[in-house]
Enzyme design. Sequence first.
Site, PDB file in Angstrom:
ATOM      1  NE  ARG A  59      40.917  52.607  30.914  1.00 48.93           N
ATOM      2  CZ  ARG A  59      41.878  52.411  31.721  1.00 48.93           C
ATOM      3  NH1 ARG A  59      42.411  50.989  31.449  1.00 48.93           N
ATOM      4  NH2 ARG A  59      42.584  53.298  32.313  1.00 48.93           N
ATOM      5  CG  ASP A 131      49.535  45.396  33.207  1.00 52.70           C
ATOM      6  OD1 ASP A 131      48.612  45.246  32.292  1.00 52.70           O
ATOM      7  OD2 ASP A 131      49.927  44.544  33.809  1.00 52.70           O
ATOM      8  CB  CYS A 189      31.966  25.549  33.577  1.00 53.40           C
ATOM      9  SG  CYS A 189      33.171  25.447  35.126  1.00 53.40           S
ATOM     10  CB  SER A 214      44.204  40.142  42.875  1.00 56.50           C
ATOM     11  OG  SER A 214      44.529  38.777  42.722  1.00 56.50           O
TER      12      SER A 214
END
Length: 325
Positions: A59, A131, A189, A214
């Site tokens: 990864r 993915d 922000c 999600s």
Amino acid sequence: MKSPGASIQIKQKARELGFLNCGISKADFLADEKNRLESWISHGMNGEMDYMTRNLDKRLDPRLLFDDAKSVISVLLNYFPSQKQEDPDAPVLSKYAYGTDYHFVLKDKLNELLSFIQTEIAPCNGRAFVDSAPVLDKAWAAKAGLGWIGKNTNLISVEHGSFFFIGELIVDLELEPDDKIVRNHCGNCTRCIDACPTKAIVAPYVVDARRCISYQTIELKGELDENLKGKFDNRVFGCDICQDVCPWNLKSEPHHEPAFESHPKLLKLSHREWQEMNQPLFNELFRKSAVKRTKYSGLKRNLQFLYNTNETKDYASADQQLPEE
């Protein structure tokens, strides 16, 4: 090889294929990501996504994933829709799931780009990633100068916002890399942090997946977390809240990808029709959609969890302006 002309040709072809942007990085060890990823996993923030704990070496280093990897070509593909769901009380579906499953659309375009490189640039070996393997998409896109990682951990582009998919080609060609790094424009922000109804953004640039809507509605295979009951703001599959409130998504423009257009019935579904959805209707609406990932049983589970919690907020219409830096 390392020809600037080759990189320019690849980017031109990427635009012809409909990609928003394309950038190139040297295939190397992602040293800056190592501690962040290991800390995130050690705190259990990956939840039941056990695959995140496997192949950490690959990864972080694509040279262990693909033989003789020399370059990572990152692309962005817009999915921002021109229309939204008509019934404001209907369970909310994430925008990315309106049309055909992006895995197929993006991979087909990447393979077309790879074929172009092999025939027009130089013979090479390469592989498209969407993915489908341990690849840190956002890290590579940021390294290629396509944006910065925002406080909600999404990649944000100055030109395009964040409603896009990310994919890669890893090739054994030594291409001229992009040496520009886009500086962080989040400034002071905190809209994404403040807006998250489940408080999944536990710190700037850190998302606890276990609290993320999600993750709960897509990745989680068992029962949803009862501690989050009533906090989903009517999200039934995925969640766009942290993106909807992001001022940089004022830059988002509707996509032009026919495959991402929704089924004619989907955006017209009423609250009641969602509640009464049966297997045949699910099959009709989501035959090619990413929603198939959760299956009919998973969608019904999510709908049942939302029962009596159907208040919605129009985050996208919130007063937005770019953050002070």
